[in-house]
Design an enzyme around this catalytic site. Structure first.
Site, PDB file in Angstrom:
ATOM      1  N   GLU B  30      76.902 -17.413 -51.293  1.00 29.09           N
ATOM      2  CA  GLU B  30      75.931 -16.426 -51.522  1.00 29.09           C
ATOM      3  C   GLU B  30      76.353 -15.074 -51.964  1.00 29.09           C
ATOM      4  O   GLU B  30      77.379 -14.613 -51.429  1.00 29.09           O
ATOM      5  CB  GLU B  30      75.163 -16.175 -50.016  1.00 29.09           C
ATOM      6  N   LEU B  68      70.127 -19.048 -50.703  1.00 31.54           N
ATOM      7  CA  LEU B  68      70.432 -18.744 -49.124  1.00 31.54           C
ATOM      8  C   LEU B  68      70.109 -20.006 -48.318  1.00 31.54           C
ATOM      9  O   LEU B  68      69.390 -20.016 -47.364  1.00 31.54           O
ATOM     10  CB  LEU B  68      69.573 -17.491 -48.821  1.00 31.54           C
ATOM     11  N   SER B  69      70.958 -21.015 -48.460  1.00 35.24           N
ATOM     12  CA  SER B  69      70.799 -22.265 -47.742  1.00 35.24           C
ATOM     13  C   SER B  69      71.994 -22.787 -47.433  1.00 35.24           C
ATOM     14  O   SER B  69      72.580 -23.405 -48.217  1.00 35.24           O
ATOM     15  CB  SER B  69      69.790 -23.049 -48.434  1.00 35.24           C
ATOM     16  N   GLU B  70      72.686 -22.421 -46.251  1.00 34.16           N
ATOM     17  CA  GLU B  70      73.991 -22.720 -46.061  1.00 34.16           C
ATOM     18  C   GLU B  70      74.097 -24.343 -45.927  1.00 34.16           C
ATOM     19  O   GLU B  70      75.245 -24.731 -46.490  1.00 34.16           O
ATOM     20  CB  GLU B  70      74.584 -22.001 -44.719  1.00 34.16           C
ATOM     21  N   PHE B  93      79.287 -15.333 -42.936  1.00 34.77           N
ATOM     22  CA  PHE B  93      79.555 -14.935 -41.561  1.00 34.77           C
ATOM     23  C   PHE B  93      79.634 -16.377 -40.875  1.00 34.77           C
ATOM     24  O   PHE B  93      78.841 -17.419 -40.954  1.00 34.77           O
ATOM     25  CB  PHE B  93      78.378 -14.253 -40.741  1.00 34.77           C
ATOM     26  N   ASP B  95      79.000 -17.170 -37.961  1.00 35.28           N
ATOM     27  CA  ASP B  95      77.780 -17.320 -36.961  1.00 35.28           C
ATOM     28  C   ASP B  95      76.679 -18.359 -37.803  1.00 35.28           C
ATOM     29  O   ASP B  95      75.921 -18.791 -36.971  1.00 35.28           O
ATOM     30  CB  ASP B  95      77.278 -15.775 -36.931  1.00 35.28           C
ATOM     31  N   HIS B 139      76.322 -11.910 -36.165  1.00 32.05           N
ATOM     32  CA  HIS B 139      77.036 -11.602 -37.309  1.00 32.05           C
ATOM     33  C   HIS B 139      78.312 -10.986 -36.680  1.00 32.05           C
ATOM     34  O   HIS B 139      79.224 -10.562 -37.459  1.00 32.05           O
ATOM     35  CB  HIS B 139      76.567 -10.627 -38.345  1.00 32.05           C
TER      36      HIS B 139
END
Lengths: 367, 335
Positions: B30, B68-70, B93, B95, B139
């Site tokens: 990202e 934005l889609s891990e 991150f 997280d 985070h």
């Protein structure tokens, strides 16, 4: 202030980047008569531990440095004087002593003063010290770099112009060796001399560097004034192949430390930093391939391939008696050369007994 | 030649040199280029902390800005790795890993095993770890233990720029999935780094400081706190060895055991939560293998078993300090 009868014992500058060292211990008591070359104290730097040899004779009148303490280079550690000097004069000398600033050779941040030159075979790192009329070139051995001369370069530079370089495949020089032979490495030194404008030089070679020096003497005799061969390859066929293989194959500190310890008569000289620096070198891309190719070519099947001589040039042969890599008995092959075997030293005799080696080289060059 | 550069620059250099060496290396994540759809200033971002800055200009579309889609792009990276690419995916991150667990735990970590060694997944997932960044509970975590628990994953956490470059190059060349954890507070830290490419082997801990009285084992930012504690303790005559694990899976227990055999005392420091942590793992192993060498009970210094607080005052209390580490060492030498 400049009382010639009083000689300061100061923290030595071993190596181009040394700024401070730890006084690990005294080897002599107050009031002891000191001879030139006698070891008086032990120092540990981030590179190596070693003993400081006295450059003057006299009585050790006062020890100032505390064991276990880190001092900057040239800090006062003790005072040598003859007995005519009073205790008060000694005390006054100590209290008025000011540690001189270490000369930096024009570089900010006190960084080590290295230079690079681009030769046909690639980029070569070198160090240059001194400005004497005679030129000396220091050539390190297999797996080494110009820091192998850290106890020698400054001393030899007192009355000569001294160059030390990293061979291809070594140190911070180009890692690729197109043809890993003695002939090609010898020609690299000749190209280096051409690039530096050196017509002829005294060659000082350690181990493989000695064989390279003899190869230059054979191929380009007019470029060589004399040879100094330290624990040199090329004088016999024996070599400790376990060392060569171990050095190439070790990838961790645990594996490498016992290998490197074989280089010294006193293995406690091998500090963690020395091993870590070697590992950092060995991890660089291309080093593993260069070392393997070089070893396969110059030490095939664990024997030395080339048998060389100094082609009639003045030659000095130096060996550490306890050399576990190339046996000191190879010095016997050096008929017609001055051969010196030094006690209390292994393969890295120029580091372990630097004072004696430096004195021999200086006498040889001026002779 | 070596010069001082930051960990951020060292990571950038590692990516640059590997992308130049091997066309199979691609980078995705990202905002690693200019943000989705960004026109004109495509190289503006370089990731939230600027690690990939400048690479787009050199390697163009081998850097993929992702939505934005891990779970989507980590899955894509793992799939690409299984098909012969060497993707480096930047997950921002650690997280955010939660939404990618199936891809990481059940797919990437299992391919080699389930296909009888015939499949390889040379993917690197880079992510930021650790607290102290005022980034709050979602985070700031140090989730390294979650990944060391899974066979088939390798977990790396450098403490300085030299290690970061060598370990990232090693990670990219490795044929297994690597979770590469970068501590947020170390990006600006400068150390000597050679310009040339080099690799640091996995499971080779670094002894950051020699000592004979006690062994402190840690990794990441805590290495610096441990050295601070050791420097402080040295003034009182307590000489600590500090071991930087560098890689958590595989882990170099030999160096730890060798050190504990010399010192007889162990303090494990971990910025992760205390339970099932790297600290508890190392402690258990030493208790099992070197009990006879121990002169005192093992001490652990970790973050508490709570989320990372957003309040700056509380966050500072949350992260283990040099003083806490020094106190733990003193407890072991009191015996």
């Amino acid at each position: 202030m400049a009382d010639k009868r009083i000689v300061p014992v100061v923290m030595p500058k071993w190596g181009l980047s040394m700024k401070e060292g730890k006084l690990t211990g005294w080897l002599v008591e107050d009031g002891k008569r000191i001879n030139v070359g006698e070891t008086i104290l032990e120092v540990e730097t981030d590179k190596i531990a070693g003993a400081l040899e006295s450059t003057d004779a006299g009585t050790l009148r006062k020890r100032v440095g505390e064991p276990g303490t880190v001092y900057p280079v040239k800090a006062l550690l003790g005072v040598i004087a003859d007995d005519s000097v009073t205790d008060k004069e000694i005390d006054d000398y100590v209290s008025s002593y000011v540690t001189p600033a270490v000369e930096e050779g024009g570089e900010g941040e006190g960084g080590p003063k290295y230079d690079f030159v681009d030769l046909p075979d690639g980029r070569i790192r070198y160090a240059k010290r001194g400005s004497g009329a005679e030129t000396v070139i220091l050539i390190h051995g297999f797996g080494g770099d110009l820091d192998n001369w850290l106890f020698n370069i400054e001393a030899l530079a007192e009355n000569a112009t001294v160059y030390a370089l990293d061979l291809p495949g070594h140190g911070q020089s180009v890692k690729a060796i197109n043809d890993p032979s003695l002939a090609v490495l010898a020609m690299t030194i000749v190209s280096f001399m051409n690039a530096m404008g050196i017509k002829s030089a005294h060659l000082v070679g350690h181990s493989l560097g000695g064989a390279i020096a003899m190869e230059i003497a054979r191929e380009a005799k007019d470029r060589v004034k004399s040879l100094t061969l330290i624990s040199s390859a090329g004088l016999g066929s024996d070599i400790n192949s376990e060392y060569i293989d171990g050095f190439i194959n070790a990838s961790s500190r645990r594996d490498l430390k016992p290998v490197v310890e074989q280089l010294f008569a006193n293995p406690s000289l091998v500090t963690r930093q020395l091993v870590d620096d070697l590992l950092k070198y060995k991890r660089l891309d291309g080093v593993d391939a260069a070392l393997r190719a070089l070893a396969a070519n110059v030490f095939p099947s664990g024997r030395q391939r080339a048998r060389l001589d100094w082609n009639g040039l003045p030659a000095l042969v130096i060996w550490g008696r306890e050399d576990r890599i190339i046996p000191a008995s190879h010095a016997a092959a050096a008929t017609g050369a001055q051969a010196e075997i030094i006690d209390g030293a292994g393969h890295m005799v120029q580091m372990e007994q630097a004072g004696k080696v430096n004195a021999l080289i200086k006498a040889h060059i001026s002779g | 030649m070596a010069r001082k550069i930051s960990m951020r620059q060292a990571l950038n250099e590692a990516l640059d040199q590997e992308m130049s060496r091997d066309p199979a290396v691609i980078v995705m994540g990202e905002d690693i280029v200019g943000g989705m759809g960004g026109e004109g200033e495509k190289d503006a971002w370089g990731g939230v902390l600027g690690v990939t800055k400048g690479l787009y200009a050199k390697y163009g579309e081998r850097l993929l800005d992702t939505p934005l889609s891990e779970s989507a792009y980590i899955g894509a990276a793992i799939g690409a790795a299984a098909c012969g690419m060497r993707p480096v995916a930047e997950l921002m991150f650690i997280d955010f890993m939660g939404v990618c667990f199936d891809e990481i735990f059940n797919q990437a970590a299992k391919f080699k095993y389930m296909f009888g060694g015939k499949a390889e997944t040379p993917v690197v997932i880079r992510c930021m770890v650790g607290a102290g960044f005022r980034a709050a509970a979602q985070h700031s975590q140090m989730l390294t233990p979650l990944f060391t628990h899974i066979p088939g994953l390798k977990v790396v956490c450098p403490s300085n720029a030299y290690d970061a470059k060598g370990l990232l190059i090693q990670s990219i060349r490795d044929n297994d999935p690597v979770i590469f954890c970068e501590h947020k507070n170390l990006y600006g830290l400068e150390t000597d780094v050679p310009q040339e490419s080099y690799t640091i082997p996995f499971a080779e801990a670094n002894v950051a400081r020699d000592g004979k009285d006690a062994t402190i084992v840690t990794y990441g930012m805590m290495v610096h706190r441990a050295i601070e504690a050791a420097t402080d303790l040295a003034k009182n005559g307590i000489d600590c060895e500090v071991i930087d694990l560098r890689t958590l899976s595989p882990i170099d227990m030999d160096t730890v055991l060798e050190s504990v055999e010399n010192t007889g005392r162990l303090v494990c420091v971990d910025e992760a939560h205390p339970r099932c942590s790297i600290a508890s793992d190392v402690s258990a192993k030493v208790a099992q293998e070197a009990f006879g060498s121990l002169k005192a009970g093992i001490q652990m210094v970790t973050a508490p078993h709570t989320p990372v607080p957003f309040s700056p005052a509380l966050e500072d209390l949350y992260i283990p300090t040099a003083a806490q580490i020094a106190a733990a060492v003193r407890r072991t030498v009191a015996h």
